[in-house]
Design a protein around this motif. Structure first.
Motif, short mmCIF file in Angstrom:
data_model
loop_
_atom_site.label_atom_id
_atom_site.label_comp_id
_atom_site.label_asym_id
_atom_site.label_seq_id
_atom_site.Cartn_x
_atom_site.Cartn_y
_atom_site.Cartn_z
N PHE A 206 0.81 -1.22 0.00
CA PHE A 206 0.00 0.00 0.00
C PHE A 206 0.84 1.28 0.00
O PHE A 206 0.36 2.34 0.37
CB PHE A 206 -0.93 0.04 1.24
N HIS A 214 2.72 8.30 10.33
CA HIS A 214 2.04 7.06 9.99
C HIS A 214 2.19 6.04 11.10
O HIS A 214 1.23 5.34 11.45
CB HIS A 214 2.58 6.49 8.68
N ARG A 217 -0.14 6.95 13.96
CA ARG A 217 -1.53 6.55 13.70
C ARG A 217 -1.69 5.04 13.74
O ARG A 217 -2.69 4.52 14.23
CB ARG A 217 -1.97 7.06 12.32
N VAL A 224 -6.78 0.51 19.27
CA VAL A 224 -8.24 0.57 19.24
C VAL A 224 -8.81 -0.72 18.65
O VAL A 224 -9.79 -1.27 19.15
CB VAL A 224 -8.73 1.81 18.46
N LEU A 225 -8.15 -1.23 17.59
CA LEU A 225 -8.64 -2.49 17.02
C LEU A 225 -8.55 -3.61 18.04
O LEU A 225 -9.44 -4.45 18.13
CB LEU A 225 -7.83 -2.85 15.77
N LEU A 228 -11.39 -3.27 20.33
CA LEU A 228 -12.66 -3.71 19.73
C LEU A 228 -12.69 -5.23 19.56
O LEU A 228 -13.73 -5.87 19.71
CB LEU A 228 -12.85 -3.05 18.36
N LEU B 54 -7.64 9.33 15.76
CA LEU B 54 -8.28 8.13 15.19
C LEU B 54 -9.21 7.45 16.18
O LEU B 54 -10.27 6.95 15.82
CB LEU B 54 -7.21 7.13 14.76
N ALA B 55 -8.81 7.45 17.47
CA ALA B 55 -9.62 6.75 18.47
C ALA B 55 -10.98 7.43 18.60
O ALA B 55 -12.00 6.76 18.74
CB ALA B 55 -8.89 6.73 19.80
N PHE B 110 -18.29 -3.58 14.01
CA PHE B 110 -18.07 -3.60 12.56
C PHE B 110 -17.82 -2.19 12.03
O PHE B 110 -16.83 -1.93 11.35
CB PHE B 110 -19.30 -4.21 11.89
N ALA B 113 -14.53 -0.55 13.65
CA ALA B 113 -13.25 -1.09 13.16
C ALA B 113 -13.03 -0.72 11.70
O ALA B 113 -11.99 -0.14 11.35
CB ALA B 113 -13.22 -2.60 13.34
N HIS B 114 -13.99 -1.02 10.84
CA HIS B 114 -13.73 -0.85 9.41
C HIS B 114 -13.63 0.61 9.00
O HIS B 114 -12.73 0.98 8.25
CB HIS B 114 -14.82 -1.54 8.59
N MET B 116 -12.73 3.07 10.84
CA MET B 116 -11.47 3.62 11.35
C MET B 116 -10.31 3.23 10.45
O MET B 116 -9.45 4.05 10.14
CB MET B 116 -11.21 3.12 12.77
N VAL B 117 -10.28 1.97 10.01
CA VAL B 117 -9.18 1.53 9.15
C VAL B 117 -9.22 2.29 7.83
O VAL B 117 -8.18 2.74 7.33
CB VAL B 117 -9.25 0.01 8.93
N PHE B 120 -7.89 5.67 8.45
CA PHE B 120 -6.42 5.59 8.58
C PHE B 120 -5.76 5.55 7.21
O PHE B 120 -4.81 6.30 6.93
CB PHE B 120 -6.07 4.33 9.38
N LEU B 121 -6.28 4.71 6.33
CA LEU B 121 -5.67 4.56 5.00
C LEU B 121 -5.78 5.87 4.21
O LEU B 121 -4.83 6.30 3.56
CB LEU B 121 -6.34 3.42 4.22
N ARG B 123 -6.15 8.98 5.44
CA ARG B 123 -5.34 10.03 6.05
C ARG B 123 -3.86 9.83 5.77
O ARG B 123 -3.10 10.79 5.66
CB ARG B 123 -5.57 10.07 7.58
N CYS B 124 -3.42 8.59 5.69
CA CYS B 124 -2.00 8.32 5.43
C CYS B 124 -1.71 8.20 3.94
O CYS B 124 -0.58 8.00 3.55
CB CYS B 124 -1.56 7.04 6.13
N LEU B 126 -2.49 5.78 1.95
CA LEU B 126 -2.07 4.42 1.60
C LEU B 126 -3.15 3.75 0.76
O LEU B 126 -4.32 3.81 1.12
CB LEU B 126 -1.84 3.59 2.87
N TYR B 127 -2.76 3.17 -0.35
CA TYR B 127 -3.71 2.43 -1.17
C TYR B 127 -2.95 1.42 -2.01
O TYR B 127 -1.75 1.61 -2.27
CB TYR B 127 -4.52 3.38 -2.05
#
Lengths: 455, 176
Positions: A206, A214, A217, A224-225, A228, B54-55, B110, B113-114, B116-117, B120-121, B123-124, B126-127
């Motif tokens: 990625f 990074h 974060r 947090v994950l 959860l 993020l939290a 659900f 978690a999703h 937030m991820v 995260f991607l 904001r950073c 990332l892809y």
């Protein structure tokens, strides 16, 4: 400053530097497989294809090809489903619960046990889908608007709770695992020489570059994950157990089921982690990272959860007697002394007696013994589900409906097929993915590496 | 003359670069970025990065999931087609709530978690397929890289390079 007791053993042995860790973890990916890997892989693919054949046969012909009958409408399918979901629990427990408790020893084993979780849940998910008989309408389990007007799924049914629990569990575990993998894929990408693997690992990583923001974060997100995933892992097997606990079958409708199932799940999950990692550490040379210390820690968890499971079995017996309900009493008496006594006692021996041997330090630190015991636990936990499901059903309310269950070759074939499928996924993983979370492991090198500890 | 110049200092150890970040920032230089193979504790503070929200995002996403789940189940089970299941009280949300707890919980997790991820991607940046890399490939292995941007002033550049040398950099490069 943090103080650490002198008796704490190093978690990374063999005088490793940061660069050595990168080398060791990239090695299985950058070299080609040996003949042991190929032998196992071919055997697993064969089993998998056999299983797929049996699945096609089931779907093409109907559920009648299984050994089910009017009395026993649930048998190997749900036994295997619960067994595989249970196995999945160790991975999330290691990566989430042990993260919250700041257990450093999780770092060498979390990646592989999470991989095991995901692959096990894939196997588990197959069974309800196959049991539907009509795989192509599987999406009806979701609350989708449709042409039948107000026809909806039933949110009062534990079977639907299961759909939500398993889908959430699978997808969140997958994402948790993948987010941890990104920095490690970046390492493989930066080392790759061949253009094809460079390309593949560029896509997989990625575009991770390890910037300070990074990482910050990433740390918050992992925490947090984990927060959860911790209640999630406890909820999944609780909800699975409610498939039984909310019913009215003697032997099933007991309130002890949720905690009892969760303990059993962690117990069987750790056993499967041991089975896989004891082989893997040898085959891909990870003995410096997965040390005897790690094996002993996992054995202690197996011992503790095994004892909880033992207490649950005995509590069930006690409550059946104490309740004064004769149907309940009969269900348990029949389990221990009825026609399925051998399954009950196989379960008792494997799950209650054998883990108690782990009180001996010599046995806890013995690799061969641990491997054999982990197989015992895997078998015992399969029998636990078989005992709960089949022996509670086979004595129906009407004695004229009493029946026995014998699996057909299709039942057996599908079960063996899922073991093969699971092994295929795990073997492919062990050659193409970084099997240890190297980025995280590097953070503890200074506090837990043997070379640094001596200083 | 106004061209920006970029200087890279490569360090061997996480503690050394942490001290280096502190002392270089004390001298009044701005550190653009630090690349490291693993998270260094206290580095975000040393660099003066703000804490990550993020939290908080995850909490809000979770709350959304919680509400969506209850709304969905209310719409299906109470509003659109109430069902009498064994005469159990199920004709208002309140009455039926105990049976809705598991799904509400799962949907909360659900969403939390999703989303937030995904945040995260995004904001950073990332892809899959992104070609971004750190300036030196060894920073994913065992090297730590500090990046300082400065104007085209030889005196200033020399000062930064000396500082990096003094704080323990093993290699100092400049981006061409």
């Amino acid at each position: 400053m943090k103080h650490e007791a002198d008796i704490r053993e190093p978690l990374i042995i063999g005088n490793k530097s940061l660069h050595d860790i990168s080398e060791d973890i990239a090695k299985p990916i950058e070299t080609s497989a040996n003949k042991w890997w190929w032998a196992l892989f071919i055997a697993s693919v064969t089993a998998m294809l056999w299983g797929f054949g049996c699945i096609f046969y089931t779907i093409g012909t109907g559920i009648g090809v299984w050994g089910l009958n009017n009395t026993i409408g649930w048998a190997w399918d749900i036994t295997n489903f619960v067994w595989w979901v249970g196995i999945g629990h160790a991975g999330t427990l290691i990566s989430a619960v042990l993260l919250l408790f700041r257990q450093k020893w999780r770092l060498s084993i979390n990646r592989s046990s999470e991989a095991m979780t995901i692959f096990a849940v894939v196997q588990a998910g197959l069974f309800p889908l196959i049991h539907m008989g009509r795989l192509w309408v599987g999406f009806w389990v979701f609350p989708l608007p449709n042409q039948y007007g107000p026809l909806w799924v039933n949110f009062n049914s534990p079977l639907l709770w299961d759909v939500f629990a398993i889908s959430t569990y699978f997808s969140v575990s997958l994402v948790f695992w993948y987010m941890g993998l990104i920095p490690d894929f970046a390492l493989i990408r930066d080392r790759a020489i061949k253009p094809i693997s460079k390309k593949i690992y560029t896509i997989l990583s990625f575009g991770w570059s390890g910037r300070a923001k990074h990482w910050q974060r990433h740390e918050v997100m992992s925490l947090v994950l984990a927060g959860l995933a911790t209640p999630l892992v406890l909820s999944v097997h609780s909800i699975v157990s409610m498939d039984f606990a909310t019913s009215v079958i003697p032997g099933w409708h007991t309130t002890i089921f949720p905690p009892y199932f969760v303990a059993g799940a962690i117990f069987s999950g750790f056993a499967m982690v041991q089975t896989l990692l004891l082989v893997m550490r040898k085959v891909v040379n990870m003995e410096s990272y997965i040390t005897i210390q790690h094996i002993e820690m996992m054995n202690i968890i197996i011992m503790v959860t095994g004892s909880i499971v033992g207490i649950a079995y005995i509590t069930e017996l006690f409550i059946a007697w104490y309740s004064g309900v004769e149907y309940e009493q009969y269900a348990f008496l029949n389990r221990a002394t009825g026609p399925y006594w051998w399954a009950y006692w196989a379960m008792m021996t494997c799950n209650v007696i054998s883990p108690q041997l782990m009180w001996f330090k010599k046995l806890r630190r013995n690799i061969i013994f641990t491997f054999i015991l982990s197989i015992f636990v895997n078998i015992g936990m399969w029998f636990e589900r078989f005992v709960i499901i089949v022996t509670s059903l086979h004595r129906d309310f009407l004695p004229s409906s009493w029946s026995m269950f014998s699996p057909t070759f299709v039942d057996i074939g599908i079960f063996i097929g899922t073991i093969g499928f699971f092994m295929v996924l795990f073997l492919l993983y062990s050659r193409t993915f970084p099997v240890i979370a190297q980025a995280e492991l590097k953070t503890i090198l200074k506090s837990s590496g043997d070379n640094y500890k001596k200083k | 003359m106004s061209k920006e110049r970029i200087i890279y200092g490569i360090y061997d150890d996480d503690d050394i670069i942490l001290n280096a970040v502190n002392s270089i920032r004390e001298k009044g230089h701005h550190i653009e970025e630090v690349y490291s193979p693993f998270p260094i504790h206290g580095l975000d503070h040393a660099l003066g990065l703000k804490y990550s929200r993020l939290a908080i995002c995850s909490f809000l996403f979770g709350l959304t999931g919680f509400c969506c789940a209850l709304l969905l189940m209310w719409a299906i089970m109470i509003y659109d087609w109430p069902m009498n299941i064994g005469g159990k009280p199920s004709f208002t949300l309140n009455e039926n709530l105990p049976a809705f707890i598991p799904v509400t919980f799962e949907m909360t997790v659900f969403f939390g978690a999703h989303l937030m991820v995904i945040t995260f991607l995004i904001r950073c940046g990332l892809y899959p397929g992104s070609n971004e890399k750190s300036p030196d490939p060894r920073t994913t292995d065992d090297k730590f890289l500090m990046e300082i941007h400065t104007n085209n002033d030889e005196k200033n550049i020399k000062k930064i390079k000396d500082l990096m040398k003094k704080t323990g950099a093993t290699e100092i490069k400049e981006k061409e």
